[in-house]
Design an enzyme around this catalytic site. Structure first.
Site, PDB file in Angstrom:
ATOM      1  N   LYS A  14       1.963   4.585 -11.246  1.00 58.99           N
ATOM      2  CA  LYS A  14       1.225   5.319 -10.274  1.00 58.99           C
ATOM      3  C   LYS A  14       1.461   6.871 -10.256  1.00 58.99           C
ATOM      4  O   LYS A  14       2.217   7.380 -11.065  1.00 58.99           O
ATOM      5  CB  LYS A  14       1.650   4.800  -9.124  1.00 58.99           C
ATOM      6  N   ASP A 139       8.421   2.046  -2.469  1.00 57.71           N
ATOM      7  CA  ASP A 139       7.361   2.223  -3.201  1.00 57.71           C
ATOM      8  C   ASP A 139       6.711   0.742  -3.509  1.00 57.71           C
ATOM      9  O   ASP A 139       5.575   0.446  -4.032  1.00 57.71           O
ATOM     10  CB  ASP A 139       7.352   2.966  -4.506  1.00 57.71           C
TER      11      ASP A 139
END
Length: 291
Positions: A14, A139
Protein backbone atom coordinates in the site's frame (compact mmCIF):
# COMPACT_ATOMS: atom_id res chain seq x y z
CA UNK A 1 3.55 -28.64 -5.47
CA UNK A 2 0.87 -30.78 -3.86
CA UNK A 3 -2.66 -30.09 -5.03
CA UNK A 4 -3.60 -29.79 -1.35
CA UNK A 5 -1.85 -26.42 -1.18
CA UNK A 6 -4.08 -23.41 -1.75
CA UNK A 7 -1.75 -21.13 -3.66
CA UNK A 8 -1.43 -17.60 -4.93
CA UNK A 9 -3.14 -15.60 -2.16
CA UNK A 10 -2.00 -12.00 -2.77
CA UNK A 11 -0.82 -9.67 -0.02
CA UNK A 12 -0.56 -6.33 -1.82
CA UNK A 13 1.52 -3.40 -0.67
CA UNK A 14 0.00 0.00 0.00
CA UNK A 15 0.89 3.63 -0.26
CA UNK A 16 -0.01 6.37 2.19
CA UNK A 17 -0.93 9.19 -0.18
CA UNK A 18 -0.60 11.56 2.77
CA UNK A 19 -0.11 11.09 6.52
CA UNK A 20 -0.93 13.57 9.29
CA UNK A 21 -0.76 13.21 13.07
CA UNK A 22 -3.66 15.12 14.60
CA UNK A 23 -3.26 14.24 18.27
CA UNK A 24 -2.37 11.63 20.83
CA UNK A 25 -4.59 9.47 23.00
CA UNK A 26 -4.13 9.05 26.74
CA UNK A 27 -2.72 5.55 26.12
CA UNK A 28 0.04 7.00 23.94
CA UNK A 29 -1.34 5.96 20.54
CA UNK A 30 -1.18 8.67 17.90
CA UNK A 31 -4.30 9.86 16.09
CA UNK A 32 -3.84 9.91 12.33
CA UNK A 33 -5.38 10.98 9.10
CA UNK A 34 -4.23 9.23 5.95
CA UNK A 35 -5.33 7.72 2.66
CA UNK A 36 -4.39 4.10 1.96
CA UNK A 37 -4.23 2.85 -1.61
CA UNK A 38 -3.49 -0.82 -2.40
CA UNK A 39 -0.82 -1.58 -4.98
CA UNK A 40 -0.70 -4.09 -7.80
CA UNK A 41 2.60 -5.41 -6.38
CA UNK A 42 2.95 -7.39 -3.17
CA UNK A 43 3.80 -10.64 -1.47
CA UNK A 44 2.10 -13.96 -2.23
CA UNK A 45 1.11 -16.63 0.31
CA UNK A 46 0.34 -20.35 0.00
CA UNK A 47 -1.58 -22.36 2.60
CA UNK A 48 -1.74 -26.08 3.36
CA UNK A 49 -4.54 -26.93 5.85
CA UNK A 50 -3.46 -29.52 8.42
CA UNK A 51 -5.54 -31.93 10.47
CA UNK A 52 -3.35 -31.20 13.51
CA UNK A 53 -3.52 -27.87 15.36
CA UNK A 54 0.02 -26.92 14.28
CA UNK A 55 0.75 -23.52 12.74
CA UNK A 56 3.93 -23.95 10.73
CA UNK A 57 5.76 -21.27 8.75
CA UNK A 58 7.85 -22.66 5.93
CA UNK A 59 11.19 -20.85 5.42
CA UNK A 60 10.93 -18.24 8.20
CA UNK A 61 12.26 -14.78 7.44
CA UNK A 62 15.90 -14.25 8.43
CA UNK A 63 16.15 -12.53 11.78
CA UNK A 64 12.45 -12.95 12.61
CA UNK A 65 11.48 -15.70 15.07
CA UNK A 66 8.45 -17.61 13.73
CA UNK A 67 6.54 -16.86 16.95
CA UNK A 68 6.93 -13.13 16.25
CA UNK A 69 6.06 -13.31 12.55
CA UNK A 70 2.74 -11.57 11.89
CA UNK A 71 1.61 -14.45 9.67
CA UNK A 72 2.00 -16.97 12.50
CA UNK A 73 0.47 -14.55 14.99
CA UNK A 74 -2.51 -13.98 12.70
CA UNK A 75 -3.18 -17.71 12.30
CA UNK A 76 -2.90 -18.32 16.04
CA UNK A 77 -5.04 -15.29 16.84
CA UNK A 78 -7.73 -16.62 14.52
CA UNK A 79 -7.56 -20.05 16.17
CA UNK A 80 -7.75 -18.56 19.66
CA UNK A 81 -10.63 -16.27 18.77
CA UNK A 82 -12.75 -19.03 17.23
CA UNK A 83 -11.68 -22.21 19.03
CA UNK A 84 -10.72 -23.71 15.67
CA UNK A 85 -8.77 -26.93 16.08
CA UNK A 86 -7.34 -27.04 12.57
CA UNK A 87 -3.78 -26.20 11.63
CA UNK A 88 -1.90 -24.85 8.66
CA UNK A 89 1.47 -24.69 6.96
CA UNK A 90 2.20 -21.33 5.34
CA UNK A 91 4.65 -20.26 2.67
CA UNK A 92 5.35 -16.55 2.17
CA UNK A 93 6.90 -15.40 -1.09
CA UNK A 94 8.33 -12.00 -0.16
CA UNK A 95 8.43 -9.20 -2.68
CA UNK A 96 7.94 -6.12 -0.54
CA UNK A 97 10.92 -4.87 1.48
CA UNK A 98 10.63 -5.25 5.22
CA UNK A 99 10.19 -2.00 7.09
CA UNK A 100 9.58 -0.03 3.92
CA UNK A 101 6.32 1.65 4.89
CA UNK A 102 4.47 -0.46 2.31
CA UNK A 103 2.58 -2.52 4.88
CA UNK A 104 4.04 -5.89 3.90
CA UNK A 105 3.79 -7.53 7.31
CA UNK A 106 0.29 -6.19 7.95
CA UNK A 107 -0.84 -7.27 4.49
CA UNK A 108 0.58 -10.77 5.01
CA UNK A 109 -1.35 -10.98 8.30
CA UNK A 110 -4.58 -9.80 6.63
CA UNK A 111 -4.21 -12.32 3.82
CA UNK A 112 -3.69 -15.06 6.40
CA UNK A 113 -6.92 -14.09 8.17
CA UNK A 114 -8.93 -13.91 4.94
CA UNK A 115 -7.52 -17.13 3.47
CA UNK A 116 -7.90 -19.19 6.65
CA UNK A 117 -11.43 -17.89 7.20
CA UNK A 118 -12.21 -19.64 3.91
CA UNK A 119 -9.94 -22.68 4.21
CA UNK A 120 -11.01 -23.45 7.79
CA UNK A 121 -14.67 -22.78 6.87
CA UNK A 122 -15.08 -20.23 9.66
CA UNK A 123 -17.25 -17.76 7.73
CA UNK A 124 -16.58 -14.88 10.11
CA UNK A 125 -17.12 -12.17 7.54
CA UNK A 126 -15.16 -9.02 6.81
CA UNK A 127 -16.21 -7.01 9.87
CA UNK A 128 -15.17 -9.66 12.38
CA UNK A 129 -11.93 -10.36 10.54
CA UNK A 130 -11.08 -6.65 10.45
CA UNK A 131 -11.75 -6.37 14.18
CA UNK A 132 -9.47 -9.32 14.85
CA UNK A 133 -6.84 -7.80 12.60
CA UNK A 134 -6.76 -4.58 14.61
CA UNK A 135 -5.32 -6.54 17.53
CA UNK A 136 -2.37 -7.43 15.27
CA UNK A 137 -1.69 -3.95 13.94
CA UNK A 138 -3.43 -0.70 13.03
CA UNK A 139 -2.87 -1.26 9.29
CA UNK A 140 -4.29 -4.80 9.20
CA UNK A 141 -8.00 -3.87 8.92
CA UNK A 142 -7.52 -1.85 5.73
CA UNK A 143 -5.89 -4.85 4.07
CA UNK A 144 -8.69 -7.15 5.30
CA UNK A 145 -11.34 -4.85 3.86
CA UNK A 146 -9.35 -4.51 0.65
CA UNK A 147 -10.40 -1.07 -0.56
CA UNK A 148 -8.65 2.24 -1.02
CA UNK A 149 -9.70 4.17 2.06
CA UNK A 150 -9.60 7.38 4.03
CA UNK A 151 -8.42 6.45 7.54
CA UNK A 152 -8.67 8.18 10.89
CA UNK A 153 -8.32 7.21 14.56
CA UNK A 154 -5.20 5.09 14.89
CA UNK A 155 -5.82 4.07 11.29
CA UNK A 156 -8.79 1.79 11.87
CA UNK A 157 -11.70 4.16 11.10
CA UNK A 158 -12.05 3.62 7.38
CA UNK A 159 -14.12 5.27 4.65
CA UNK A 160 -13.83 3.64 1.19
CA UNK A 161 -12.62 5.95 -1.57
CA UNK A 162 -12.72 5.86 -5.34
CA UNK A 163 -9.27 7.11 -6.35
CA UNK A 164 -7.48 7.50 -9.63
CA UNK A 165 -5.70 4.20 -10.33
CA UNK A 166 -2.43 5.90 -11.19
CA UNK A 167 0.95 4.36 -11.93
CA UNK A 168 3.77 4.85 -9.45
CA UNK A 169 7.50 4.38 -9.26
CA UNK A 170 8.30 3.10 -5.78
CA UNK A 171 11.90 3.28 -4.53
CA UNK A 172 13.56 1.47 -1.64
CA UNK A 173 16.84 3.17 -0.67
CA UNK A 174 17.82 0.15 1.43
CA UNK A 175 18.12 1.94 4.77
CA UNK A 176 16.35 0.72 7.92
CA UNK A 177 14.04 3.40 9.32
CA UNK A 178 12.76 3.03 12.88
CA UNK A 179 9.03 3.71 13.05
CA UNK A 180 9.18 3.82 16.84
CA UNK A 181 11.98 6.39 16.77
CA UNK A 182 10.07 8.67 14.40
CA UNK A 183 6.85 8.45 16.40
CA UNK A 184 8.73 9.26 19.61
CA UNK A 185 10.79 12.11 18.12
CA UNK A 186 10.25 15.30 20.12
CA UNK A 187 10.21 17.38 16.94
CA UNK A 188 7.34 15.39 15.39
CA UNK A 189 4.33 17.60 14.66
CA UNK A 190 1.45 16.02 16.58
CA UNK A 191 -1.20 18.70 16.14
CA UNK A 192 -1.88 18.83 12.41
CA UNK A 193 -5.24 20.54 11.84
CA UNK A 194 -7.73 17.90 10.66
CA UNK A 195 -8.57 18.05 6.97
CA UNK A 196 -11.50 16.63 5.04
CA UNK A 197 -11.67 14.22 2.14
CA UNK A 198 -12.55 17.17 -0.07
CA UNK A 199 -9.40 18.96 1.16
CA UNK A 200 -7.29 15.95 0.20
CA UNK A 201 -8.90 15.65 -3.22
CA UNK A 202 -8.15 19.32 -3.84
CA UNK A 203 -4.45 18.72 -3.21
CA UNK A 204 -3.96 19.24 0.51
CA UNK A 205 -2.00 16.80 2.66
CA UNK A 206 1.64 15.92 3.25
CA UNK A 207 3.53 13.15 5.01
CA UNK A 208 4.40 14.76 8.32
CA UNK A 209 7.15 12.17 8.92
CA UNK A 210 9.07 13.05 5.76
CA UNK A 211 11.19 15.93 7.14
CA UNK A 212 12.15 13.81 10.16
CA UNK A 213 13.09 10.80 8.08
CA UNK A 214 15.13 12.85 5.63
CA UNK A 215 16.98 14.64 8.42
CA UNK A 216 17.84 11.44 10.27
CA UNK A 217 18.67 9.20 7.29
CA UNK A 218 21.02 10.90 4.79
CA UNK A 219 20.78 8.04 2.26
CA UNK A 220 17.00 8.36 2.23
CA UNK A 221 17.36 12.11 1.72
CA UNK A 222 19.74 11.61 -1.20
CA UNK A 223 17.44 9.08 -2.85
CA UNK A 224 14.38 11.29 -2.45
CA UNK A 225 16.30 14.26 -3.86
CA UNK A 226 17.17 12.16 -6.92
CA UNK A 227 13.52 11.25 -7.52
CA UNK A 228 12.40 14.84 -6.97
CA UNK A 229 14.80 15.97 -9.65
CA UNK A 230 14.00 13.10 -12.03
CA UNK A 231 10.22 13.06 -11.65
CA UNK A 232 9.51 16.51 -10.28
CA UNK A 233 8.13 15.22 -6.98
CA UNK A 234 8.48 12.46 -4.38
CA UNK A 235 6.64 11.46 -1.22
CA UNK A 236 7.41 9.14 1.68
CA UNK A 237 4.93 6.33 2.35
CA UNK A 238 4.12 5.61 5.98
CA UNK A 239 7.19 6.19 8.11
CA UNK A 240 9.47 4.98 5.29
CA UNK A 241 11.91 3.99 4.11
CA UNK A 242 10.18 3.63 0.72
CA UNK A 243 8.93 6.61 -1.23
CA UNK A 244 7.12 7.11 -4.50
CA UNK A 245 6.24 9.37 -7.39
CA UNK A 246 3.08 9.30 -9.47
CA UNK A 247 3.93 8.75 -13.14
CA UNK A 248 2.04 9.34 -16.41
CA UNK A 249 2.05 5.63 -17.19
CA UNK A 250 3.95 2.34 -16.78
CA UNK A 251 6.36 3.04 -19.63
CA UNK A 252 7.46 6.35 -18.13
CA UNK A 253 7.85 4.69 -14.73
CA UNK A 254 9.87 1.84 -16.25
CA UNK A 255 12.23 4.18 -18.06
CA UNK A 256 12.89 6.10 -14.87
CA UNK A 257 13.38 2.84 -12.97
CA UNK A 258 16.07 1.88 -15.51
CA UNK A 259 17.97 5.04 -14.55
CA UNK A 260 17.83 4.35 -10.82
CA UNK A 261 21.34 4.51 -9.33
CA UNK A 262 22.70 1.51 -7.45
CA UNK A 263 22.32 0.34 -4.74
CA UNK A 264 18.79 1.72 -4.59
CA UNK A 265 16.05 -0.61 -5.78
CA UNK A 266 12.54 0.00 -6.98
CA UNK A 267 9.50 -1.27 -8.81
CA UNK A 268 6.60 -0.05 -10.90
CA UNK A 269 3.09 -0.54 -9.52
CA UNK A 270 -0.42 0.62 -10.14
CA UNK A 271 -2.56 2.07 -7.39
CA UNK A 272 -5.82 0.15 -7.02
CA UNK A 273 -9.23 0.77 -5.53
CA UNK A 274 -9.92 -2.94 -4.96
CA UNK A 275 -7.33 -5.33 -3.57
CA UNK A 276 -6.51 -8.46 -5.57
CA UNK A 277 -6.98 -10.35 -2.31
CA UNK A 278 -10.75 -9.86 -2.65
CA UNK A 279 -10.67 -11.32 -6.14
CA UNK A 280 -8.71 -14.36 -4.91
CA UNK A 281 -11.15 -14.88 -2.04
CA UNK A 282 -14.14 -14.59 -4.37
CA UNK A 283 -12.66 -17.14 -6.79
CA UNK A 284 -12.01 -19.57 -3.95
CA UNK A 285 -15.54 -19.23 -2.63
CA UNK A 286 -17.05 -19.62 -6.11
CA UNK A 287 -15.11 -22.86 -6.66
CA UNK A 288 -15.96 -24.33 -3.28
CA UNK A 289 -18.81 -22.40 -1.64
CA UNK A 290 -19.48 -25.00 1.01
CA UNK A 291 -16.02 -25.22 2.56
Amino acid sequence: MSEDWSTGWPAPGKLNLFLHVTGRRADGYHLLQTVFQPLSVGDTLDFLPLSSDEVRLEAPLPGVAPEQDLVVRAARHLKAGTGCGAGVAIRVHKCLPMGGGLGGGSSDAATTLVALDHLWDLRLGTDRLAAMGLALGADVPVFVRGWAAWAEGVGELLTPMDLAESWFLVIDPGVPVSTAALFSAPELTRNCPPITIADFLSGRGVNIFEPLARARYPELDRAMAWLEQAAGHARLTGTGACFFAEMPGPDDAGKLLDRLPAPWRGFVARGLNRSPLLDRRDRAEARNPGS
